[in-house]
Design a protein around this motif. Structure first.
Motif, PDB file in Angstrom:
ATOM      1  N   GLY A 261       0.925  -0.852   0.316  1.00  0.00           N
ATOM      2  CA  GLY A 261       0.187   0.321   0.217  1.00  0.00           C
ATOM      3  C   GLY A 261       1.004   1.190   0.222  1.00  0.00           C
ATOM      4  N   ILE A 262       1.791   1.168   1.031  1.00  0.00           N
ATOM      5  CA  ILE A 262       2.789   2.439   0.902  1.00  0.00           C
ATOM      6  C   ILE A 262       3.088   2.328  -0.287  1.00  0.00           C
ATOM      7  N   TRP A 263       4.786   1.598  -1.140  1.00  0.00           N
ATOM      8  CA  TRP A 263       5.036   0.991  -1.958  1.00  0.00           C
ATOM      9  C   TRP A 263       3.744   1.837  -3.439  1.00  0.00           C
ATOM     10  N   GLY A 264       2.493   1.529  -3.695  1.00  0.00           N
ATOM     11  CA  GLY A 264       1.288   1.416  -4.631  1.00  0.00           C
ATOM     12  C   GLY A 264       1.342   3.281  -4.626  1.00  0.00           C
ATOM     13  N   GLY A 265       0.803   3.651  -2.939  1.00  0.00           N
ATOM     14  CA  GLY A 265       0.889   5.913  -2.575  1.00  0.00           C
ATOM     15  C   GLY A 265       2.160   6.055  -3.231  1.00  0.00           C
ATOM     16  N   VAL A 266       3.299   5.709  -3.803  1.00  0.00           N
ATOM     17  CA  VAL A 266       4.347   6.432  -3.312  1.00  0.00           C
ATOM     18  C   VAL A 266       4.171   6.757  -5.117  1.00  0.00           C
ATOM     19  N   ILE A 267       4.540   5.219  -6.010  1.00  0.00           N
ATOM     20  CA  ILE A 267       4.209   5.627  -7.268  1.00  0.00           C
ATOM     21  C   ILE A 267       3.154   6.175  -7.841  1.00  0.00           C
ATOM     22  N   GLY A 268       1.745   6.380  -6.724  1.00  0.00           N
ATOM     23  CA  GLY A 268       0.592   7.368  -7.045  1.00  0.00           C
ATOM     24  C   GLY A 268       0.694   8.576  -7.001  1.00  0.00           C
ATOM     25  N   ALA A 269       1.720   9.055  -6.131  1.00  0.00           N
ATOM     26  CA  ALA A 269       2.108  10.654  -5.759  1.00  0.00           C
ATOM     27  C   ALA A 269       2.822  10.790  -7.004  1.00  0.00           C
ATOM     28  N   SER A 270       4.154  10.215  -7.542  1.00  0.00           N
ATOM     29  CA  SER A 270       4.820  10.346  -8.063  1.00  0.00           C
ATOM     30  C   SER A 270       3.922  10.507  -9.426  1.00  0.00           C
ATOM     31  N   SER A 271       2.794  10.093 -10.017  1.00  0.00           N
ATOM     32  CA  SER A 271       2.285   9.859 -11.126  1.00  0.00           C
ATOM     33  C   SER A 271       2.117  11.225 -11.200  1.00  0.00           C
ATOM     34  N   ALA A 272       1.185  11.809 -10.309  1.00  0.00           N
ATOM     35  CA  ALA A 272       0.520  13.223  -9.649  1.00  0.00           C
ATOM     36  C   ALA A 272       1.539  13.836 -10.139  1.00  0.00           C
ATOM     37  N   ALA A 273       2.314  13.917  -9.201  1.00  0.00           N
ATOM     38  CA  ALA A 273       3.387  14.733  -8.912  1.00  0.00           C
ATOM     39  C   ALA A 273       3.769  16.015 -10.743  1.00  0.00           C
ATOM     40  N   GLY A 274       4.105  14.421 -11.686  1.00  0.00           N
ATOM     41  CA  GLY A 274       4.649  13.886 -12.540  1.00  0.00           C
ATOM     42  C   GLY A 274       4.568  15.489 -13.572  1.00  0.00           C
ATOM     43  N   PRO A 275       3.480  15.749 -13.678  1.00  0.00           N
ATOM     44  CA  PRO A 275       2.950  16.565 -14.509  1.00  0.00           C
ATOM     45  C   PRO A 275       3.114  18.081 -14.286  1.00  0.00           C
ATOM     46  N   ILE A 276       3.232  18.551 -12.745  1.00  0.00           N
ATOM     47  CA  ILE A 276       3.548  19.663 -12.151  1.00  0.00           C
ATOM     48  C   ILE A 276       5.521  19.885 -12.410  1.00  0.00           C
ATOM     49  N   VAL A 277       5.675  18.866 -11.206  1.00  0.00           N
ATOM     50  CA  VAL A 277       7.143  18.746 -11.805  1.00  0.00           C
ATOM     51  C   VAL A 277       7.255  18.966 -13.019  1.00  0.00           C
ATOM     52  N   GLY A 278       7.140  18.422 -14.205  1.00  0.00           N
ATOM     53  CA  GLY A 278       7.677  18.920 -15.427  1.00  0.00           C
ATOM     54  C   GLY A 278       6.971  19.942 -15.776  1.00  0.00           C
ATOM     55  N   GLY A 279       6.021  20.654 -15.537  1.00  0.00           N
ATOM     56  CA  GLY A 279       5.915  21.978 -15.846  1.00  0.00           C
ATOM     57  C   GLY A 279       6.633  22.932 -15.210  1.00  0.00           C
ATOM     58  N   LEU A 280       7.040  22.655 -13.783  1.00  0.00           N
ATOM     59  CA  LEU A 280       8.000  23.687 -13.420  1.00  0.00           C
ATOM     60  C   LEU A 280       9.246  23.601 -14.339  1.00  0.00           C
ATOM     61  N   LEU A 281       9.824  22.439 -14.528  1.00  0.00           N
ATOM     62  CA  LEU A 281      11.553  22.452 -15.112  1.00  0.00           C
ATOM     63  C   LEU A 281      11.527  22.642 -16.577  1.00  0.00           C
ATOM     64  N   VAL A 282      10.098  22.276 -17.326  1.00  0.00           N
ATOM     65  CA  VAL A 282       9.877  23.170 -18.113  1.00  0.00           C
ATOM     66  C   VAL A 282       9.846  24.581 -18.320  1.00  0.00           C
ATOM     67  N   GLN A 283       9.432  25.498 -17.391  1.00  0.00           N
ATOM     68  CA  GLN A 283       9.154  26.253 -17.496  1.00  0.00           C
ATOM     69  C   GLN A 283      10.087  26.996 -16.788  1.00  0.00           C
ATOM     70  N   HIS A 284      10.374  26.994 -15.844  1.00  0.00           N
ATOM     71  CA  HIS A 284      12.310  27.750 -15.554  1.00  0.00           C
ATOM     72  C   HIS A 284      13.383  27.035 -16.477  1.00  0.00           C
ATOM     73  N   LEU A 285      13.365  25.896 -15.807  1.00  0.00           N
ATOM     74  CA  LEU A 285      14.631  25.599 -16.612  1.00  0.00           C
ATOM     75  C   LEU A 285      14.500  24.732 -18.110  1.00  0.00           C
ATOM     76  N   ASN A 286      14.210  23.783 -18.697  1.00  0.00           N
ATOM     77  CA  ASN A 286      14.442  23.416 -19.647  1.00  0.00           C
ATOM     78  C   ASN A 286      13.790  21.761 -19.783  1.00  0.00           C
ATOM     79  N   TRP A 287      13.321  21.344 -21.405  1.00  0.00           N
ATOM     80  CA  TRP A 287      12.694  20.254 -20.611  1.00  0.00           C
ATOM     81  C   TRP A 287      13.748  19.124 -20.688  1.00  0.00           C
ATOM     82  N   GLU A 288      15.078  19.689 -21.766  1.00  0.00           N
ATOM     83  CA  GLU A 288      15.967  18.360 -20.648  1.00  0.00           C
ATOM     84  C   GLU A 288      15.745  18.361 -19.440  1.00  0.00           C
ATOM     85  N   SER A 289      15.663  19.160 -18.734  1.00  0.00           N
ATOM     86  CA  SER A 289      15.962  18.875 -17.046  1.00  0.00           C
ATOM     87  C   SER A 289      14.356  17.935 -16.573  1.00  0.00           C
ATOM     88  N   CYS A 290      13.652  17.509 -17.375  1.00  0.00           N
ATOM     89  CA  CYS A 290      12.150  16.426 -17.231  1.00  0.00           C
ATOM     90  C   CYS A 290      13.167  15.513 -16.601  1.00  0.00           C
TER      91      CYS A 290
END
Length: 537
Positions: free
Chosen positions: A161-190
């Motif tokens: 359950g904990i392991w699945g929760g980490v994966i779920g949180a990571s999947s959900a965070a992906g778009p936000i993390v990606g957006g921040l990295l692309v916008q403030h650094l570059n797409w390569e930082s993703c």
């Protein structure tokens, strides 16, 4: 791409009773940490790339087919290697494979970034994405095998359950993390972000993971079966992606599809005769198991198709920045996380059939709603439909896992788990390929007439091909020096045509989801032992 409920343990040691060990090496909590860190890279990567795709396309001037292969090359590599790598872990030890996967995933991630920033080569990016998929496949089944080997039975559910929760949180965070990295650094930082995470995971893994004992049962790797399955998937996806360029009735298109059919038939013949097949065909004697596999395909078809085009719609058509795009994708990934545990409770009480039928119908409604999004629609109109899509897909993710593993013979539970994971990757690949083909076909049929009707300058064959390519990813090919009136007309024509293609794509996805609801009627709760169900949930 990894998913919060893709938690089927494969391997010969699933039934072993782990012994709790003192000290750092083999410590259950630290083993869970190492496994979660490793797989977190795969989970984030799955959704972060969706946000990075428009920037990759713009930076390299890539075509729709190129960008499809950035996603599909990775998914295909995952799909054709998951089962085999699970067997390699069984035979040689899951720790070795897991640590190799961490090193390889981090190295290929860095190579993808360098391919963009230094080489400016979309071909190199695709090649390294394929390698990244192979290393990603080393992390998924082996992480769960390590957890299963380490935790006592009474604590296994909590660990997963904990392991699945980490994966779920990571999947959900992906778009936000990606957006921040692309916008403030570059797409390569993703991609570069996987390097420090990988180094931490490697350091923790080296110190805390204990090797699993080798299994003499995992002797054969069925190399011919692997080759034929790889050939079938590649030829099918290549044919779907290239058909709009070749022409659907061209000899090239027929040749690829015919070759794919031949490879599939040869694979079936091979598996029916092999002593130790890659995929025992007797699995499919179970109608519920076969239905569950088809459901996983339709589920991922819908999810990847929705995310793939909506990022181009939001960034290239509506001009959102990557962070804003990531925020608008959160309702789907967020509802997947919220809906998964609720679906698990509901399925335990009622069985999988009714929740999965309802879930696919909800997904169909959501995809139809997304097909109604137009050029003048508010971007907030996507929130409801994405939330409904995530909520609808949740019971299918949870229920299909139980149906596939639960309806397999006990001795084939590990193979069934590999089948389920493979189906998830194949479904995403087919989704992006088919819906991309729908988009291309719509653009090819509508753009020339609309361009002429707008009284825009005539285009020769190469110019028309370039405009079509830009339109399939929502880019208006406006050049410096154009008059405002011409620029506005080009923007309107190309964006309206893109919307027409997106509408058709979502309608096709909605019909696929309805078909999935009908398939769900064939499912039923499996009869696997309690221990197998504990692992699934």
């Amino acid at each position: 791409m990894s998913h919060p409920v893709d938690v089927t343990v494969t391997g010969a040691h699933a039934a072993a009773t782990p012994v709790r060990r003192k000290g750092v090496r083999g410590n259950p909590g630290l083993t869970l940490l190492a496994a979660a860190l490793g797989v977190m890279m795969v989970a984030i990567d799955g959704t972060i790339v969706a946000v990075a795709n428009p920037s990759i396309q713009a930076h390299l001037g890539a075509s729709l087919a190129d960008i499809q292969w950035v996603t599909n090359g990775y998914l295909l590599a995952l799909a054709v290697t998951l089962i085999t790598i699970g067997k390699i872990g069984d035979r040689f030890g899951h720790k070795k494979v897991f640590l190799t996967g961490i090193v390889g995933f981090g190295a290929t991630s860095a190579a993808i970034g360098l391919s963009g920033s230094i080489a400016n080569s979309i071909t190199m990016i695709i090649a390294f994405r394929i390698l990244q998929g192979v290393f990603g496949a080393m992390l998924q089944p082996t992480a769960l095998a390590l957890i299963r080997e380490t935790f006592p039975a009474q604590k296994l559910n909590g660990a997963i359950g904990i392991w699945g929760g980490v994966i779920g949180a990571s999947s959900a965070a992906g778009p936000i993390v990606g957006g921040l990295l692309v916008q403030h650094l570059n797409w390569e930082s993703c991609f570069y972000v996987n390097v420090p995470v990988g180094l931490i995971a490697l350091a923790v893994g080296l110190f805390v993971l204990r090797e699993t004992p080798p299994s003499p049962a995992a002797r054969s790797f069925d190399i011919p079966g692997i080759g034929l399955l790889t050939a079938f998937l590649f030829l099918m996806v290549w044919g779907l992606i290239k058909a709009p360029d070749y022409g659907w009735t061209s000899a090239h298109t027929f040749a690829f599809f015919a070759a794919a059919i031949v490879a599939l038939i040869a694979f079936i013949v091979r598996e029916s005769k092999a002593k130790e097949p890659l995929l025992p065909l007797r699995l499919f004697r179970s109608v519920p198991l076969s239905a569950g596999t088809v459901l996983v395909l339709t589920l991922m078809f819908a999810m990847f198709g929705a995310m793939f085009f909506m990022t181009f719609f939001m960034e290239n058509v509506h001009g959102l920045d990557p962070v804003a795009t990531g925020v608008r994708l959160l309702p789907m990934t967020g509802m997947l996380i919220v809906g998964a545990p609720l679906s698990g409770v509901l399925i335990t009480k009622t069985g999988p059939r009714v929740p999965m039928v309802a879930g696919m119908l909800m997904s169909a409604v959501a995809l139809f709603g997304l097909s109604r999004i137009g050029l003048d629609s508010s971007l907030n109109d996507t929130i409801l439909w994405f939330a409904l899509l995530g909520l609808g897909l949740s019971p299918v993710m949870v229920g299909a896992t139980e149906v596939i593993v639960g309806n397999a013979a006990v001795e084939l539970a590990g193979v069934a788990g590999g089948l389920q994971s493979t189906a998830m990757q194949v479904g995403g690949t087919i989704g992006t390929a088919v819906l991309g083909a729908v988009m291309s076909a719509k653009v090819n049929s509508l753009l020339p007439a609309r361009w002429a009707a707008a009284r825009l300058p005539a285009l020769d064959a190469s110019q028309l091909a370039a405009v079509k390519s830009a339109t399939t990813v929502g880019v208006a090919p406006v050049r410096n020096g154009m008059s405002p009136q011409v620029a506005a007309a080009i923007t309107d024509v190309t964006h309206q045509t893109f919307i027409s293609g997106m509408t058709a794509s979502f309608l096709v996805a909605s019909l696929v989801a309805i078909g999935g609801a009908l398939v769900a009627l064939l499912t039923k709760k499996g009869n696997a032992p309690a221990e197998v169900h504990a692992v699934v949930h």
